[in-house]
Design an enzyme around this catalytic site. Structure first.
Site, mmCIF file in Angstrom:
data_model
loop_
_atom_site.group_PDB
_atom_site.id
_atom_site.type_symbol
_atom_site.label_atom_id
_atom_site.label_comp_id
_atom_site.label_asym_id
_atom_site.label_seq_id
_atom_site.Cartn_x
_atom_site.Cartn_y
_atom_site.Cartn_z
ATOM 1 C CB CYS A 2 31.658 -30.563 -29.364
ATOM 2 S SG CYS A 2 32.734 -30.983 -28.010
ATOM 3 N NE ARG A 27 27.575 -32.938 -33.038
ATOM 4 C CZ ARG A 27 27.607 -33.837 -34.008
ATOM 5 N NH1 ARG A 27 26.496 -34.221 -34.578
ATOM 6 N NH2 ARG A 27 28.736 -34.336 -34.421
ATOM 7 C CD1 TRP A 74 29.753 -35.506 -23.639
ATOM 8 C CD2 TRP A 74 31.741 -36.042 -24.490
ATOM 9 N NE1 TRP A 74 30.113 -36.731 -23.134
ATOM 10 C CE2 TRP A 74 31.326 -37.087 -23.634
ATOM 11 C CE3 TRP A 74 32.978 -36.162 -25.135
ATOM 12 C CZ2 TRP A 74 32.091 -38.224 -23.413
ATOM 13 C CZ3 TRP A 74 33.735 -37.302 -24.905
ATOM 14 C CH2 TRP A 74 33.282 -38.317 -24.053
ATOM 15 C CG ASN A 98 32.739 -32.343 -32.833
ATOM 16 O OD1 ASN A 98 33.117 -33.063 -31.919
ATOM 17 N ND2 ASN A 98 31.869 -32.741 -33.748
ATOM 18 N N GLY A 99 36.053 -32.631 -31.784
ATOM 19 C CA GLY A 99 37.014 -33.678 -32.133
ATOM 20 C C GLY A 99 38.184 -33.679 -31.172
ATOM 21 C CD GLU A 479 19.815 -51.292 -24.425
ATOM 22 O OE1 GLU A 479 21.046 -51.265 -24.539
ATOM 23 O OE2 GLU A 479 19.116 -50.269 -24.501
ATOM 24 C CE LYS A 483 18.383 -47.357 -23.090
ATOM 25 N NZ LYS A 483 19.736 -47.584 -23.545
ATOM 26 C CD GLU A 486 22.775 -45.523 -21.460
ATOM 27 O OE1 GLU A 486 23.762 -44.989 -21.979
ATOM 28 O OE2 GLU A 486 21.943 -46.150 -22.134
ATOM 29 C CG HIS A 502 31.511 -70.148 -15.190
ATOM 30 N ND1 HIS A 502 32.205 -71.286 -14.845
ATOM 31 C CD2 HIS A 502 30.507 -70.545 -16.007
ATOM 32 C CE1 HIS A 502 31.661 -72.326 -15.450
ATOM 33 N NE2 HIS A 502 30.629 -71.905 -16.153
ATOM 34 C CE LYS A 601 19.646 -40.067 -29.248
ATOM 35 N NZ LYS A 601 19.667 -41.366 -28.560
#
Ligand code: G6P
Length: 606
Positions: A2, A27, A74, A98-99, A479, A483, A486, A502, A601
């Site tokens: 946020c 944010r 967010w 925010n939090g 990675e 990517k 997301e 396995h 982000k």
């Protein structure tokens, strides 16, 4: 997460609040809102979704107040709908937060008993009612806010305004960052200096536990006990220019293409290119006798750390303990005497990484941080800052920050190897030379995106995608899968190639795409054997490799050629194809590439 802004201005502030919020959209972007005070009355506009919806609402129903607060959300508590969007307000008080208020259930119960009706599912609304209740008890606004703060547990950055006083704003920080901006007869509040850059460069950062009384004439800062404290005012270098897409379709694509340039800048900061030597900053610790490095980070940055582990162990014979910060912070890991702890973060604000950093600092470790935002909390709390010179990264999914983190780690591995006597002058020159070639070789890969467009089209039909890598390519497989997940919302998993049998091999059936990252190094043959196992079961192999004669007889549906490079730099080179695969798949899926759903982000909550 946020983003928070506030302005005590001399004319209508709604436009500037929206301008500042635009710079904070990284944010969160579930919903947004602003509230201002006009003629002793609070009024607000809120809108679900991106900031442009709020801007549209404001153009139809403007707000004229000269004092205001704004928020881009967010969601943590409560769905991302207009009802839950900030500011939360009544006729006396408006709050942005925010939090996470961890004791919100207890507070909610208490306030409900007192007769306060909750309109939202948010934890923030408890702050609104706490302050209002204190006002009703006869406390003045400043005391009412201060007393409310003493009831809060958890993490918060808060901005509070009062209908009764349009020359007052309360700011408070416990966890997420908050900065006060000083203008000429105007005072600002923002989640970071970047938000305030168009208005002022004079910035005071609040520290954890600080709260402040803001007026147009300036700000007074206090600790939780109410004792006045002084914090330095610095001149921020955050740019007031809004970063644009530079002709690219998305920020992410621009940032992918910027990598050759920003990697050049980053390595030039840690190498003497003319001499072919490494010039790494003094970490204030003896690398020769160092027994272990602890590395901790989140998301993509943690995969950079994992590549760092392979480099440091192999080239510097330096043991590395690495973990994602959300686990590390609670593991109660024993720490070596005189140890070094390294934290990696684009934003320098990620809550879990910050907590891991503080754990190691309390445990007497020397703290170094690889960060992209030099004014961040992590940079300020570290003993040594190792900057990445990636420039502002706007796309939520990290690309250029990741490869710049890898670049710093590669330079560190050479420096540590040299200090520990495992890299002699010749080897040093060879590795430095290898790094200096990376930008040019990356540009070669970026010249032709056709194979990636083609592959992206194919992957849109996939339900699951596997990424395999062995050795130092394993973190790149992780990675790559992250990517793709997301950006395109396709299920993807990264595995160590040797782990295939396995478990994940059970997923292989006709047509399942398997992306294999396989540099032509000493492990190549082993990875090819794993590919054969996939091919035998009908999997479609996409081969990312610098091997000149293909996949040693194994049938692949696509060979994404990497230029011949020194094996040391392979993780940097292989990062580009995995980024382009996910970018082009997302474009063809029609998802929001720069702001994928549910992500943010900068993650300043646990
Ligand atoms: C979020 C972002 C990722 C990033 C991670 C860590 O999840 O979406 O791209 O890797 O946070 O962020 P940091 O700022 O600490 O690198």
């Amino acid at each position: 997460m946020c983003g928070i802004v506030g302005i005590l201005g001399t004319e209508a502030v709604a436009g500037d609040l929206v301008e500042a919020l635009k710079r904070l959209e990284y944010r969160g972007y579930d919903s947004a809102g602003i509230a201002t005070i006009e003629g002793g009355k609070l009024d607000r506009r809120r809108a679900e979704g991106k900031l442009k919806n709020l801007a549209l609402r404001l153009s139809n129903q403007p707000l004229q107040g000269r004092t205001g607060i704004g928020h881009t959300r967010w969601a943590t508590h409560g769905k991302p709908v207009e009802r839950n969007a900030h500011p939360h307000m009544n006729d006396k008080v408006a709050v942005v937060h925010n939090g996470i208020i961890e004791n919100f259930r207890e507070l909610r119960g208490e306030l409900t008993k007192k007769g306060y009706a909750f309109e939202t599912e948010t934890d923030t609304e408890t702050v609104l009612h706490l302050v209002t209740d204190n006002l009703k008890q006869g406390l003045k606004p400043v005391e009412a806010a201060h007393k409310a703060l003493s009831r809060l547990r958890g993490a918060y950055a808060l901005g509070i305004i009062f209908a009764a006083d349009d020359d007052l704003m309360i700011a408070a920080r416990q966890g997420p960052p908050l900065a006060i901006g000083h203008g000429e007869g105007v005072t600002y509040l923002g989640s970071d200096a970047i938000a305030l850059a168009p208005f002022t460069s004079k910035i005071t950062y609040l520290e954890d536990g600080d709260w402040a009384v803001l007026r147009r004439s300036g700000a007074e800062i206090f600790d939780l006990a109410g004792k006045p404290i002084t914090r330095p005012t610095i001149v921020s270098t955050a740019s007031s220019l809004t970063v644009d897409k530079g002709g690219y379709r998305h920020f992410m694509l621009k940032e992918i293409h910027q990598q050759p340039e920003v990697i050049s800048h980053t390595i030039a900061n840690y190498l003497d290119l003319a001499a072919g030597t490494v010039e790494f900053p003094d970490l204030g610790i003896d690398l020769k006798t160092l027994s272990r490095v602890t590395i901790s980070a989140c998301g993509t940055a943690s995969y950079a750390g994992l590549v760092g582990k392979y480099w440091l162990e192999r080239y510097a014979r330096l043991p590395v303990d690495i973990d994602v910060a959300s686990e590390y912070r609670y593991r109660e890991a024993p720490l070596p005497e005189n140890g070094l702890a390294l934290f990696i973060s684009q934003s320098g604000e990620t809550a879990d990484t910050m907590a891991a950093l503080r754990y190691c600092k309390d445990g007497g470790q020397r703290i170094a941080a690889i960060v992209n935002v030099r004014t961040s909390t992590m940079a300020r709390e570290s003993h040594v800052v190792l900057p990445t010179l990636a420039g502002p990264e706007i796309g939520v999914a990290s690309t250029k920050a990741f490869t710049c983190q890898l670049s710093v780690l590669a330079c560190f591995a050479i420096a540590a190897g040299k200090a520990r006597g495992h890299i002699g002058p010749e080897k040093e020159r060879e590795l430095v030379q290898a790094l200096t070639q990376v930008p040019r070789l990356m540009s070669d890969i970026l010249r032709d995106e056709k194979p990636y467009e083609h592959l992206g089209h194919r992957l849109t039909k996939a339900r699951d995608v596997l990424y395999l890598g062995r050795g130092i390519s394993f973190p790149i497989a992780l990675e790559g899968a992250l990517k793709l997940k997301e950006l395109s919302y396709i299920h993807a998993e990264g595995y160590a190639a040797g782990e295939l049998k396995h478990g994940p091999i059970a997923l292989i059936e006709e047509g399942v795409p398997v992306i294999v990252v396989a540099p032509h190094d000493e492990l190549f043959e082993k990875t090819v054997s794993n590919m054969q196992e996939v091919a035998a079961r009908g999997g479609d192999i996409i081969f990312v490799s610098d091997a000149e004669d293909g996949a040693a007889g194994c049938k692949v549906i696509e060979h994404l050629h990497l230029p011949k490079a020194h094996p040391f730099t392979h993780p940097l080179m292989a990062s580009i194809p995995v980024q382009l695969i996910s970018y082009h798949t997302a474009v063809q899926m029609g998802t929001d590439v720069d702001q994928p759903r549910n992500l943010a982000k900068s993650v300043t909550v646990e």
